[in-house]
Design a protein around this motif. Sequence first.
Motif, PDB file in Angstrom:
ATOM      1  N   GLY A  52      -6.793  -2.544   8.311  1.00 28.06           N
ATOM      2  CA  GLY A  52      -5.838  -1.432   7.636  1.00 28.06           C
ATOM      3  C   GLY A  52      -4.581  -1.436   9.383  1.00 28.06           C
ATOM      4  N   GLY A  53      -3.752  -0.681   8.916  1.00 32.34           N
ATOM      5  CA  GLY A  53      -2.563  -0.647   9.904  1.00 32.34           C
ATOM      6  C   GLY A  53      -3.400  -0.069  11.201  1.00 32.34           C
ATOM      7  N   GLY A  54      -4.286   1.490  10.441  1.00 32.26           N
ATOM      8  CA  GLY A  54      -4.855   2.289  11.031  1.00 32.26           C
ATOM      9  C   GLY A  54      -5.845   1.345  13.125  1.00 32.26           C
ATOM     10  N   GLY A 101       0.671  -1.333   0.015  1.00 37.34           N
ATOM     11  CA  GLY A 101      -0.234  -0.141  -0.060  1.00 37.34           C
ATOM     12  C   GLY A 101       0.772   1.420   0.168  1.00 37.34           C
ATOM     13  N   THR A 102       0.316   2.401   0.102  1.00 35.35           N
ATOM     14  CA  THR A 102       1.032   3.979  -0.431  1.00 35.35           C
ATOM     15  C   THR A 102       2.357   4.228   1.490  1.00 35.35           C
ATOM     16  OG1 THR A 102      -1.679   4.511   0.835  1.00 35.35           O
ATOM     17  CG2 THR A 102      -0.694   5.010  -1.227  1.00 35.35           C
ATOM     18  N   SER A 103       1.224   3.072   2.365  1.00 39.55           N
ATOM     19  CA  SER A 103       2.085   3.709   3.395  1.00 39.55           C
ATOM     20  C   SER A 103       3.564   2.741   3.316  1.00 39.55           C
ATOM     21  CB  SER A 103       1.536   3.037   4.813  1.00 39.55           C
ATOM     22  OG  SER A 103       0.313   3.584   4.800  1.00 39.55           O
ATOM     23  N   LEU A 104       4.040   2.095   2.363  1.00 36.02           N
ATOM     24  CA  LEU A 104       5.216   2.105   2.019  1.00 36.02           C
ATOM     25  C   LEU A 104       5.934   1.215   3.199  1.00 36.02           C
ATOM     26  CD1 LEU A 104       6.299   4.572  -0.151  1.00 36.02           C
ATOM     27  CD2 LEU A 104       6.335   2.439  -1.000  1.00 36.02           C
ATOM     28  N   ASP A 105       4.728   0.401   4.320  1.00 36.44           N
ATOM     29  CA  ASP A 105       6.061  -0.246   5.198  1.00 36.44           C
ATOM     30  C   ASP A 105       6.285  -2.090   5.073  1.00 36.44           C
ATOM     31  OD1 ASP A 105       3.071  -0.499   5.008  1.00 36.44           O
ATOM     32  OD2 ASP A 105       2.587  -1.779   6.527  1.00 36.44           O
ATOM     33  N   GLY A 106       5.539  -1.977   3.468  1.00 37.51           N
ATOM     34  CA  GLY A 106       5.983  -3.512   3.407  1.00 37.51           C
ATOM     35  C   GLY A 106       4.854  -4.813   2.623  1.00 37.51           C
ATOM     36  N   GLY A 153      -4.978   2.592   5.574  1.00 36.60           N
ATOM     37  CA  GLY A 153      -4.103   2.965   5.456  1.00 36.60           C
ATOM     38  C   GLY A 153      -3.284   3.958   5.531  1.00 36.60           C
ATOM     39  N   GLY A 154      -2.784   3.729   4.706  1.00 37.48           N
ATOM     40  CA  GLY A 154      -2.040   5.698   4.084  1.00 37.48           C
ATOM     41  C   GLY A 154      -2.985   6.963   3.865  1.00 37.48           C
ATOM     42  N   PHE A 155      -3.909   6.384   3.746  1.00 33.12           N
ATOM     43  CA  PHE A 155      -4.831   6.616   3.021  1.00 33.12           C
ATOM     44  C   PHE A 155      -6.233   6.140   3.315  1.00 33.12           C
ATOM     45  CE2 PHE A 155      -2.047   7.821   0.579  1.00 33.12           C
ATOM     46  CZ  PHE A 155      -2.226  10.058   0.596  1.00 33.12           C
ATOM     47  N   LEU A 177       0.208  11.471   9.573  1.00 29.79           N
ATOM     48  CA  LEU A 177       1.148  10.963  10.970  1.00 29.79           C
ATOM     49  C   LEU A 177       2.251  10.252  10.621  1.00 29.79           C
ATOM     50  CD1 LEU A 177      -2.538   9.582  12.285  1.00 29.79           C
ATOM     51  CD2 LEU A 177      -1.430  11.696  13.380  1.00 29.79           C
ATOM     52  N   ASP A 178       2.300   9.299   9.942  1.00 24.12           N
ATOM     53  CA  ASP A 178       3.651   8.717   9.642  1.00 24.12           C
ATOM     54  C   ASP A 178       4.736   9.875   9.027  1.00 24.12           C
ATOM     55  OD1 ASP A 178       1.972   6.234   9.361  1.00 24.12           O
ATOM     56  OD2 ASP A 178       2.868   5.618   7.955  1.00 24.12           O
ATOM     57  N   ALA A 179       4.358  10.356   8.671  1.00 29.30           N
ATOM     58  CA  ALA A 179       5.038  11.980   8.048  1.00 29.30           C
ATOM     59  C   ALA A 179       5.790  12.982   8.711  1.00 29.30           C
ATOM     60  CB  ALA A 179       5.073  12.135   6.643  1.00 29.30           C
ATOM     61  N   ARG A 213       3.214   4.406  17.135  1.00 30.61           N
ATOM     62  CA  ARG A 213       2.816   3.075  17.513  1.00 30.61           C
ATOM     63  C   ARG A 213       1.759   3.434  18.928  1.00 30.61           C
ATOM     64  NH1 ARG A 213       4.107  -1.989  17.349  1.00 30.61           N
ATOM     65  NH2 ARG A 213       5.720  -1.277  16.682  1.00 30.61           N
ATOM     66  N   GLY A 214       0.362   2.379  18.120  1.00 32.69           N
ATOM     67  CA  GLY A 214      -0.963   3.474  18.981  1.00 32.69           C
ATOM     68  C   GLY A 214      -0.837   4.629  19.404  1.00 32.69           C
ATOM     69  N   GLY A 215      -0.571   5.280  18.113  1.00 31.43           N
ATOM     70  CA  GLY A 215      -1.373   6.978  18.177  1.00 31.43           C
ATOM     71  C   GLY A 215      -0.337   7.646  19.256  1.00 31.43           C
TER      72      GLY A 215
HETATM   73  N1  LIG Z   1       0.833  -0.439  16.439  1.00 30.48           N
HETATM   74  C1  LIG Z   1       0.109   0.483  15.584  1.00 30.48           C
HETATM   75  N2  LIG Z   1       0.057   1.592  16.297  1.00 30.48           N
HETATM   76  C2  LIG Z   1      -0.245   2.785  15.143  1.00 30.48           C
HETATM   77  N3  LIG Z   1       0.060   2.583  14.217  1.00 30.48           N
HETATM   78  C3  LIG Z   1      -0.127   1.422  13.351  1.00 30.48           C
HETATM   79  C4  LIG Z   1       0.252   0.239  14.614  1.00 30.48           C
HETATM   80  N4  LIG Z   1       0.172  -0.899  12.582  1.00 30.48           N
HETATM   81  C5  LIG Z   1       0.615   0.055  11.909  1.00 30.48           C
HETATM   82  N5  LIG Z   1      -0.089   1.052  12.171  1.00 30.48           N
HETATM   83  C6  LIG Z   1       0.115   1.600  10.668  1.00 30.48           C
HETATM   84  O1  LIG Z   1      -0.653   1.405  10.167  1.00 30.48           O
HETATM   85  C7  LIG Z   1      -0.151   2.302   8.493  1.00 30.48           C
HETATM   86  C8  LIG Z   1       0.217   0.174   7.810  1.00 30.48           C
HETATM   87  O2  LIG Z   1      -1.052   0.561   7.080  1.00 30.48           O
HETATM   88  P1  LIG Z   1      -1.601  -0.161   6.006  1.00 30.48           P
HETATM   89  O3  LIG Z   1      -2.776  -1.198   6.144  1.00 30.48           O
HETATM   90  O4  LIG Z   1      -0.441  -1.587   5.555  1.00 30.48           O
HETATM   91  O5  LIG Z   1      -1.908   0.942   5.354  1.00 30.48           O
HETATM   92  P2  LIG Z   1      -1.200   0.718   3.555  1.00 30.48           P
HETATM   93  O6  LIG Z   1      -2.265  -0.189   2.749  1.00 30.48           O
HETATM   94  O7  LIG Z   1      -0.788   2.045   2.871  1.00 30.48           O
HETATM   95  O8  LIG Z   1      -0.101  -0.285   3.236  1.00 30.48           O
HETATM   96  C9  LIG Z   1       1.361   2.286   9.000  1.00 30.48           C
HETATM   97  O9  LIG Z   1       2.707   2.933   8.700  1.00 30.48           O
HETATM   98  C10 LIG Z   1       1.475   2.863  10.387  1.00 30.48           C
HETATM   99  O10 LIG Z   1       0.899   4.221  10.427  1.00 30.48           O
END
Ligand SMILES: Nc1ncnc2c1ncn2[C@@H]1O[C@H](COP(=O)(O)OP(=O)(O)O)[C@@H](O)[C@H]1O
Length: 364
Positions: free
Chosen positions: A292-294, A10-15, A165-167, A191-193, A205-207
């Motif tokens: 999503g990660g949020g 996804g757009t977050s580029l987390d993995g 996700g990112g959005f 929030l990530d940026a 993490r966790g906000g």
């Molecule tokens: N434990 C957590 N606490 C807060 N935010 C988190 C946590 N785990 C993941 N995230 C957020 O979720 C994002 C990844 O979400 P994801 O659904 O993979 O997005 P994308 O589809 O854009 O890749 C991370 O960049 C982070 O901002």
Amino acid sequence: MALYLGVMSGTSLDGIDIALIDQEDTHTRLLGTHYLPMPADLRTDLLALCSPGPDELVRAALAEQHWVRLAAQGIDDLLRQQRIQPTQIRAIGSHGQTVRHHPAQGVTIQIGNAALLAECTGISVVSDFRRRDLAAGGQGAPLVPAFHQALFADDNSQRAILNIGGFSNLTLIEPGKQVYGFDCGPGNVLLDAWIQHQQGLEFDRGGDWAASGQVQPILLKTLLGDPFFLTQGPKSTGRELFNMRWLSQQLAKLPAMMPEDVQATLLELTATSIFDALQAAQDRTDELLVCGGGAHNRTLMKRLAELLPATRVASTEAYGISPDWIEAMAFAWLAHCCLEGIPANRPSVTGARGPRILGAIYPA
Ligand SMILES: Nc1ncnc2c1ncn2[C@@H]1O[C@H](COP(=O)(O)OP(=O)(O)O)[C@@H](O)[C@H]1O
Ligand SMILES: [Mg+2]
């Protein structure tokens, strides 16, 4: 049994998320998952490709090779762990990595060399899901609402599915009505940026950092003044609008603020933009299912629950599906739809002229 793999980055580029599903008729079952964190050098290359620069075509071609080799390794690991042979998989649905999204100009670019992925895995690949919808006059996004509907439609309640996700994007599912959905704005991307810019961390993490600050109403009002928030769907967005440059421009209009107050305000922006969009789209929301990660951001989840006292706000985990795998499952399902000739876009969501079969097939 009809086994499919879904690969989502996804757009977050987390993995890169990989899901293995069994699609029995209309029923989708998650059998296995694998997550590959994005290597720092690839993340830097992909992020750079999200804005204009020299020699983009060749840089994109090289970055997608790196991305594919990583995804192929992850697929190999997952199949070994599950004791499944590549020949047992009907297809991989690969979203690829979005590097540009300009739907008004008919442009959306996902890189991810599907030919190389088929070659490396020995499995047929379906990719390029968005452009047919764009060709038919749609936004090409979001594509997950049809899958959200297949998973979560309920005869007795008005539901909304929220992917952060990112959005963030919303899917509205009401008994007896067409599914509806749209992107509602930045989810985690700002929030990530900001935490990366201030503290060098990948995410809040966790906000917790946001929770330590105070929402600044004047900043919130400035951010919410962006025309994107004032437009009704069909709409979709990406890094070309909401990015660090956009945030810096907004901050420059106002007196200096504490960094944690900016983070608190960015979290409030995510929550408020979701709340406003939901209020405008649905007269009553019985349940808001978050994925999503949020969904792991406790502060954000708490704030959404406060804004929606009459709604049950919960992670999709409470409905039996981990919030981390729904998007990857959706792309596995989209591969199934393509091979079966089932249209998977929803014109009510993307604004396309009609239903279309999405994706291009690269046989094994
Ligand atoms: N434990 C957590 N606490 C807060 N935010 C988190 C946590 N785990 C993941 N995230 C957020 O979720 C994002 C990844 O979400 P994801 O659904 O993979 O997005 P994308 O589809 O854009 O890749 C991370 O960049 C982070 O901002
Ligand atoms: Mg991700």
